[in-house]
Write a protein that holds these residues in place. Structure first.
Motif, PDB file in Angstrom:
ATOM      1  N   THR A  95       0.979  -1.217   0.096  1.00 35.38           N
ATOM      2  CA  THR A  95      -0.041   0.060   0.012  1.00 35.38           C
ATOM      3  C   THR A  95       0.751   1.258  -0.052  1.00 35.38           C
ATOM      4  O   THR A  95       0.227   2.272  -0.032  1.00 35.38           O
ATOM      5  CB  THR A  95      -1.050   0.111   1.254  1.00 35.38           C
ATOM      6  N   GLY A 148       2.115   2.915  -2.547  1.00 42.05           N
ATOM      7  CA  GLY A 148       1.875   3.752  -3.631  1.00 42.05           C
ATOM      8  C   GLY A 148       2.394   3.164  -4.873  1.00 42.05           C
ATOM      9  O   GLY A 148       2.428   4.327  -5.647  1.00 42.05           O
ATOM     10  N   GLU A 176      -1.017   4.761   8.607  1.00 39.99           N
ATOM     11  CA  GLU A 176      -1.475   4.950   7.154  1.00 39.99           C
ATOM     12  C   GLU A 176      -1.729   3.519   6.344  1.00 39.99           C
ATOM     13  O   GLU A 176      -2.431   3.354   5.817  1.00 39.99           O
ATOM     14  CB  GLU A 176      -0.460   5.932   6.242  1.00 39.99           C
ATOM     15  N   GLN A 177      -0.768   2.521   6.562  1.00 38.67           N
ATOM     16  CA  GLN A 177      -0.868   1.280   5.849  1.00 38.67           C
ATOM     17  C   GLN A 177      -2.173   0.536   6.322  1.00 38.67           C
ATOM     18  O   GLN A 177      -3.006  -0.035   5.596  1.00 38.67           O
ATOM     19  CB  GLN A 177       0.137   0.412   6.076  1.00 38.67           C
ATOM     20  N   LYS A 187      -4.920   1.977   7.308  1.00 34.82           N
ATOM     21  CA  LYS A 187      -6.018   2.953   6.840  1.00 34.82           C
ATOM     22  C   LYS A 187      -6.206   2.132   5.180  1.00 34.82           C
ATOM     23  O   LYS A 187      -7.374   1.911   4.807  1.00 34.82           O
ATOM     24  CB  LYS A 187      -6.012   4.318   6.790  1.00 34.82           C
ATOM     25  N   ARG A 188      -5.067   2.147   4.448  1.00 36.95           N
ATOM     26  CA  ARG A 188      -5.083   1.892   3.043  1.00 36.95           C
ATOM     27  C   ARG A 188      -5.546   0.390   3.107  1.00 36.95           C
ATOM     28  O   ARG A 188      -6.221   0.021   1.943  1.00 36.95           O
ATOM     29  CB  ARG A 188      -3.819   2.201   2.454  1.00 36.95           C
ATOM     30  N   GLU A 246      -9.231   0.207   3.558  1.00 35.15           N
ATOM     31  CA  GLU A 246     -10.021   0.854   2.326  1.00 35.15           C
ATOM     32  C   GLU A 246     -10.126  -0.454   1.185  1.00 35.15           C
ATOM     33  O   GLU A 246     -11.255  -0.570   0.958  1.00 35.15           O
ATOM     34  CB  GLU A 246      -9.454   1.886   2.002  1.00 35.15           C
ATOM     35  N   ARG A 247      -9.257  -1.219   1.260  1.00 32.92           N
ATOM     36  CA  ARG A 247      -9.122  -2.356   0.307  1.00 32.92           C
ATOM     37  C   ARG A 247     -10.141  -3.559   0.664  1.00 32.92           C
ATOM     38  O   ARG A 247     -10.839  -4.159  -0.086  1.00 32.92           O
ATOM     39  CB  ARG A 247      -7.902  -2.985   0.067  1.00 32.92           C
ATOM     40  N   LYS A 294     -11.757  -3.191  -4.830  1.00 30.20           N
ATOM     41  CA  LYS A 294     -10.159  -3.231  -4.558  1.00 30.20           C
ATOM     42  C   LYS A 294     -10.059  -4.502  -3.849  1.00 30.20           C
ATOM     43  O   LYS A 294      -8.805  -4.679  -3.530  1.00 30.20           O
ATOM     44  CB  LYS A 294      -9.958  -2.014  -3.576  1.00 30.20           C
ATOM     45  N   LYS A 343      -0.681  11.120  -0.989  1.00 28.14           N
ATOM     46  CA  LYS A 343      -0.325  10.520  -2.285  1.00 28.14           C
ATOM     47  C   LYS A 343       0.101  11.549  -3.180  1.00 28.14           C
ATOM     48  O   LYS A 343       0.730  11.445  -4.155  1.00 28.14           O
ATOM     49  CB  LYS A 343      -1.745   9.905  -2.753  1.00 28.14           C
TER      50      LYS A 343
END
Length: 286
Positions: free
Chosen positions: A86, A88, A193-194, A196-197, A200-201, A207, A251
């Motif tokens: 994740t 990016g 942050e990882q 959260k991402r 989201e997936r 996703k 991002k």
């Protein structure tokens, strides 16, 4: 001679980059990723909207520069995007390279080696994908996986790890000495942050294809991976292929920083179109 506006704009960016581009390794001492704030925005204007506009403008510049790069054919460019799940890497490919002509840009997303690839040395499959003259090659993950996953899981010894560092440095020096410009970016995100991402997936069915339960297993090894990243940064940042750490919790900033470095690198090559063909002078096409 008075400095140009471009020079004036480049100076603060150069100063900002200096804090994130690692010097050439001398002792091989590991670099602590905790010393670099993943939420930092050294290239930001302070406005997300303006930063997005800047990324769009850079995409236009990069498209024009890549056209000359492709025609010039004196150089090859390898861009390494390395980072945790994740971080990016896919988003960088879309956000920074999408405007360039596919005729001169290739991307490889590296996965676990196949049985045929494991039958060779670990750099065999990497060397086959090196850019040709005038070509830009973007690596989504890279040969550095071979000093991350095996190290964290204890599949190779510390002695073998050090040997691989030396082999990678020699390999990249070979590339550099034969005309390949190497840009290595570590996309640096925080543990939160990882989370959260990844969530989201999980929450977005469109996703799910990006998500694997193995991602959760790797997340449990976060401290070990951070340590392994720090070790490889200290061992493989060289004069011919230095590492740039890109704070990537944002991002937009991630894309802005990478696009800026890429633009400045291409501009610094003194690119030119081939000399005009004298046989075409005055030629009229009927």
């Amino acid at each position: 001679m008075p400095s140009s506006r471009a020079d004036e704009e480049a100076r603060p960016l150069a100063r900002a980059l200096a804090d994130w581009r690692l010097p050439a390794t001398k002792t091989g001492k590991p670099r602590a990723l905790a010393d670099f704030d993943p939420a930092a925005k050294p290239f930001s204007s302070g406005s997300k909207a303006q930063d997005k506009e800047a990324v769009d403008a850079l995409a236009v510049e990069l498209d024009a520069l890549q056209d000359i790069f492709f025609a010039d054919k004196r150089f090859k460019l390898l861009v390494v995007l390395q980072g945790t799940d994740t971080a990016g890497k896919d988003g960088t490919v879309r956000g920074v390279f999408a405007r360039m002509s596919p005729l001169g840009v290739r991307t490889v997303g590296w996965k676990a080696p196949t049985e045929a690839e494991r039958a060779h040395d670990y750099l065999w499959r990497i060397h086959r994908e090196m850019p040709g003259a005038g070509e830009v090659m973007v690596f989504n993950r890279s040969h550095y996986e071979d000093v991350l996953v095996p190290v964290v899981n204890g599949w190779i010894t510390p002695e073998q790890t050090q040997q691989r560092y030396r082999q990678i440095n020699d390999f990249e020096r070979l590339l550099s000495e034969t005309g390949t410009v190497i840009l290595k970016f570590l996309l640096h995100i925080s543990f939160e942050e990882q989370r959260k991402r990844l969530q989201e997936r999980v929450d977005d069915p469109t996703k799910h294809w990006k998500f694997s339960l193995d991602d959760l297993s790797a997340r449990k090894q976060w401290p070990d991976y951070q340590k392994a990243y720090g070790a490889l940064l200290g061992a493989t940042s060289t004069e011919w292929a230095p590492w740039t750490i890109v704070p990537s919790d944002s991002k937009t900033h991630r894309n802005l920083m990478i696009a800026s470095v890429l633009r400045d690198t291409l501009q610094g090559l003194g690119l030119r179109y081939p000399d005009p063909n004298p046989q075409l002078k005055g030629l009229k096409v009927e």
